[in-house]
Motif scaffolding. Sequence first.
Motif, PDB file in Angstrom:
ATOM      1  N   VAL A   1       0.870  -1.167   0.000  1.00  0.00           N
ATOM      2  CA  VAL A   1       0.000   0.000   0.000  1.00  0.00           C
ATOM      3  C   VAL A   1       0.911   1.221   0.000  1.00  0.00           C
ATOM      4  CG1 VAL A   1      -2.060   0.901   1.152  1.00  0.00           C
ATOM      5  CG2 VAL A   1      -1.385  -1.441   1.550  1.00  0.00           C
ATOM      6  N   PRO A   2       0.618   2.350  -0.535  1.00  0.00           N
ATOM      7  CA  PRO A   2      -0.705   2.712  -1.026  1.00  0.00           C
ATOM      8  C   PRO A   2      -0.959   2.158  -2.419  1.00  0.00           C
ATOM      9  CG  PRO A   2       0.748   4.586  -1.279  1.00  0.00           C
ATOM     10  CD  PRO A   2       1.554   3.486  -0.609  1.00  0.00           C
ATOM     11  N   TYR A   3      -2.222   1.913  -2.681  1.00  0.00           N
ATOM     12  CA  TYR A   3      -2.625   1.420  -3.982  1.00  0.00           C
ATOM     13  C   TYR A   3      -2.556   2.558  -4.991  1.00  0.00           C
ATOM     14  CZ  TYR A   3      -4.504  -2.166  -0.913  1.00  0.00           C
ATOM     15  OH  TYR A   3      -4.641  -3.130   0.051  1.00  0.00           O
ATOM     16  N   PRO A   4      -2.301   2.240  -6.255  1.00  0.00           N
ATOM     17  CA  PRO A   4      -2.331   3.299  -7.291  1.00  0.00           C
ATOM     18  C   PRO A   4      -3.733   3.893  -7.386  1.00  0.00           C
ATOM     19  CG  PRO A   4      -1.513   1.190  -8.170  1.00  0.00           C
ATOM     20  CD  PRO A   4      -2.004   0.923  -6.797  1.00  0.00           C
ATOM     21  N   ASP A   5      -3.823   5.145  -7.782  1.00  0.00           N
ATOM     22  CA  ASP A   5      -5.139   5.790  -7.914  1.00  0.00           C
ATOM     23  C   ASP A   5      -6.000   5.142  -8.986  1.00  0.00           C
ATOM     24  OD1 ASP A   5      -4.829   7.573  -5.845  1.00  0.00           O
ATOM     25  OD2 ASP A   5      -4.165   9.220  -7.115  1.00  0.00           O
ATOM     26  N   LEU A   6      -5.391   4.749 -10.084  1.00  0.00           N
ATOM     27  CA  LEU A   6      -6.110   4.063 -11.161  1.00  0.00           C
ATOM     28  C   LEU A   6      -5.361   2.767 -11.462  1.00  0.00           C
ATOM     29  CD1 LEU A   6      -6.948   6.979 -13.634  1.00  0.00           C
ATOM     30  CD2 LEU A   6      -8.530   5.763 -12.122  1.00  0.00           C
ATOM     31  N   ALA A   7      -5.976   1.667 -11.085  1.00  0.00           N
ATOM     32  CA  ALA A   7      -5.301   0.378 -11.230  1.00  0.00           C
ATOM     33  C   ALA A   7      -6.217  -0.638 -11.885  1.00  0.00           C
ATOM     34  CB  ALA A   7      -4.863  -0.132  -9.855  1.00  0.00           C
ATOM     35  N   ILE A   8      -5.606  -1.588 -12.546  1.00  0.00           N
ATOM     36  CA  ILE A   8      -6.306  -2.762 -13.060  1.00  0.00           C
ATOM     37  C   ILE A   8      -5.671  -3.958 -12.371  1.00  0.00           C
ATOM     38  CG2 ILE A   8      -6.753  -4.223 -15.069  1.00  0.00           C
ATOM     39  CD1 ILE A   8      -6.766  -1.663 -16.771  1.00  0.00           C
ATOM     40  N   TRP A   9      -6.529  -4.773 -11.726  1.00  0.00           N
ATOM     41  CA  TRP A   9      -6.057  -5.913 -10.962  1.00  0.00           C
ATOM     42  C   TRP A   9      -5.589  -7.024 -11.883  1.00  0.00           C
ATOM     43  CZ3 TRP A   9      -9.347 -10.354  -8.885  1.00  0.00           C
ATOM     44  CH2 TRP A   9      -8.618 -11.137  -7.972  1.00  0.00           C
ATOM     45  N   LEU A  10      -4.394  -7.508 -11.621  1.00  0.00           N
ATOM     46  CA  LEU A  10      -3.838  -8.672 -12.295  1.00  0.00           C
ATOM     47  C   LEU A  10      -3.946  -9.829 -11.304  1.00  0.00           C
ATOM     48  CD1 LEU A  10      -2.417  -9.392 -14.994  1.00  0.00           C
ATOM     49  CD2 LEU A  10      -0.253  -9.057 -13.803  1.00  0.00           C
ATOM     50  N   PRO A  11      -5.027 -10.616 -11.384  1.00  0.00           N
ATOM     51  CA  PRO A  11      -5.254 -11.636 -10.356  1.00  0.00           C
ATOM     52  C   PRO A  11      -4.156 -12.688 -10.349  1.00  0.00           C
ATOM     53  CG  PRO A  11      -6.775 -11.925 -12.183  1.00  0.00           C
ATOM     54  CD  PRO A  11      -6.022 -10.661 -12.445  1.00  0.00           C
ATOM     55  N   SER A  12      -3.892 -13.196  -9.159  1.00  0.00           N
ATOM     56  CA  SER A  12      -2.849 -14.204  -8.980  1.00  0.00           C
ATOM     57  C   SER A  12      -3.477 -15.522  -8.530  1.00  0.00           C
ATOM     58  CB  SER A  12      -1.853 -13.708  -7.920  1.00  0.00           C
ATOM     59  OG  SER A  12      -1.094 -14.772  -7.408  1.00  0.00           O
ATOM     60  N   ILE A  13      -3.201 -16.564  -9.266  1.00  0.00           N
ATOM     61  CA  ILE A  13      -3.678 -17.895  -8.903  1.00  0.00           C
ATOM     62  C   ILE A  13      -3.185 -18.257  -7.500  1.00  0.00           C
ATOM     63  CG2 ILE A  13      -3.492 -20.364  -9.446  1.00  0.00           C
ATOM     64  CD1 ILE A  13      -3.275 -19.467 -12.443  1.00  0.00           C
ATOM     65  N   GLU A  14      -1.922 -17.950  -7.215  1.00  0.00           N
ATOM     66  CA  GLU A  14      -1.331 -18.290  -5.920  1.00  0.00           C
ATOM     67  C   GLU A  14      -2.048 -17.575  -4.784  1.00  0.00           C
ATOM     68  OE1 GLU A  14       0.533 -17.199  -8.593  1.00  0.00           O
ATOM     69  OE2 GLU A  14       1.204 -19.186  -9.184  1.00  0.00           O
ATOM     70  N   GLU A  15      -2.351 -16.282  -4.948  1.00  0.00           N
ATOM     71  CA  GLU A  15      -3.044 -15.534  -3.895  1.00  0.00           C
ATOM     72  C   GLU A  15      -4.441 -16.094  -3.649  1.00  0.00           C
ATOM     73  OE1 GLU A  15      -0.925 -11.154  -4.402  1.00  0.00           O
ATOM     74  OE2 GLU A  15      -2.836 -11.521  -5.385  1.00  0.00           O
ATOM     75  N   LEU A  16      -5.154 -16.400  -4.710  1.00  0.00           N
ATOM     76  CA  LEU A  16      -6.503 -16.943  -4.562  1.00  0.00           C
ATOM     77  C   LEU A  16      -6.464 -18.337  -3.936  1.00  0.00           C
ATOM     78  CD1 LEU A  16      -7.890 -15.677  -7.967  1.00  0.00           C
ATOM     79  CD2 LEU A  16      -8.570 -14.861  -5.694  1.00  0.00           C
ATOM     80  N   ASN A  17      -5.507 -19.170  -4.364  1.00  0.00           N
ATOM     81  CA  ASN A  17      -5.388 -20.511  -3.798  1.00  0.00           C
ATOM     82  C   ASN A  17      -4.980 -20.455  -2.328  1.00  0.00           C
ATOM     83  OD1 ASN A  17      -6.145 -21.758  -6.166  1.00  0.00           O
ATOM     84  ND2 ASN A  17      -4.067 -22.272  -6.799  1.00  0.00           N
ATOM     85  N   SER A  18      -4.075 -19.548  -1.980  1.00  0.00           N
ATOM     86  CA  SER A  18      -3.639 -19.468  -0.577  1.00  0.00           C
ATOM     87  C   SER A  18      -4.770 -18.971   0.327  1.00  0.00           C
ATOM     88  CB  SER A  18      -2.399 -18.582  -0.437  1.00  0.00           C
ATOM     89  OG  SER A  18      -2.735 -17.228  -0.642  1.00  0.00           O
TER      90      SER A  18
END
Length: 183
Positions: free
Chosen positions: A90-107
Amino acid sequence: MRVVKLGGSLFKNTPQNIFACLAHIATQSIPTIVVCGGGEFADCVRHAQRQWHFSDVCAHEMAILAMQQTALMSQTLFPIFTLFTLSQTVPYPDLAIWLPSIEELNSDHVPASWDITSDSLAAWLANKTQATQLLVIKACDVDSNAVIDELAQKGIVDAQLPHFVKNASYNITILSASAFLNL
């Protein structure tokens, strides 16, 4: 900060397509993380699973890759947005597009099921980022008086979205792209 989910069906060539929505977001002064649906890339995964009968786990991971493809394409066409992963600090960018991660979702033990699409994953992300608002933008008309359970039963949002937003501390709005573009 808000999360805006842009449905994969918005990639079809209509005046209210995903690119019109991205342009609209870029003109607003609201910090936003965009979640792009998998669109035709995810449709290819559905078709391939029917043909080849591979597991839901494999299909889930391939659908996440489809979302990555739409995220990469969208960010390339709208470079004002920054690609974002949860592993970033953090901080998150003001305008962002999420690049989903298989590892994050699986964990985080997100189940591998077609009942969970980018609708629920956007809610998951809103929970993780402590967003104040979740907007789910659809290509179809959305009854503004309908509750989320009703929209899930009609197939307008995925079947698991009511579960993912059950204890949400953010405002949730589900609307058509044309209604969003008129905000």
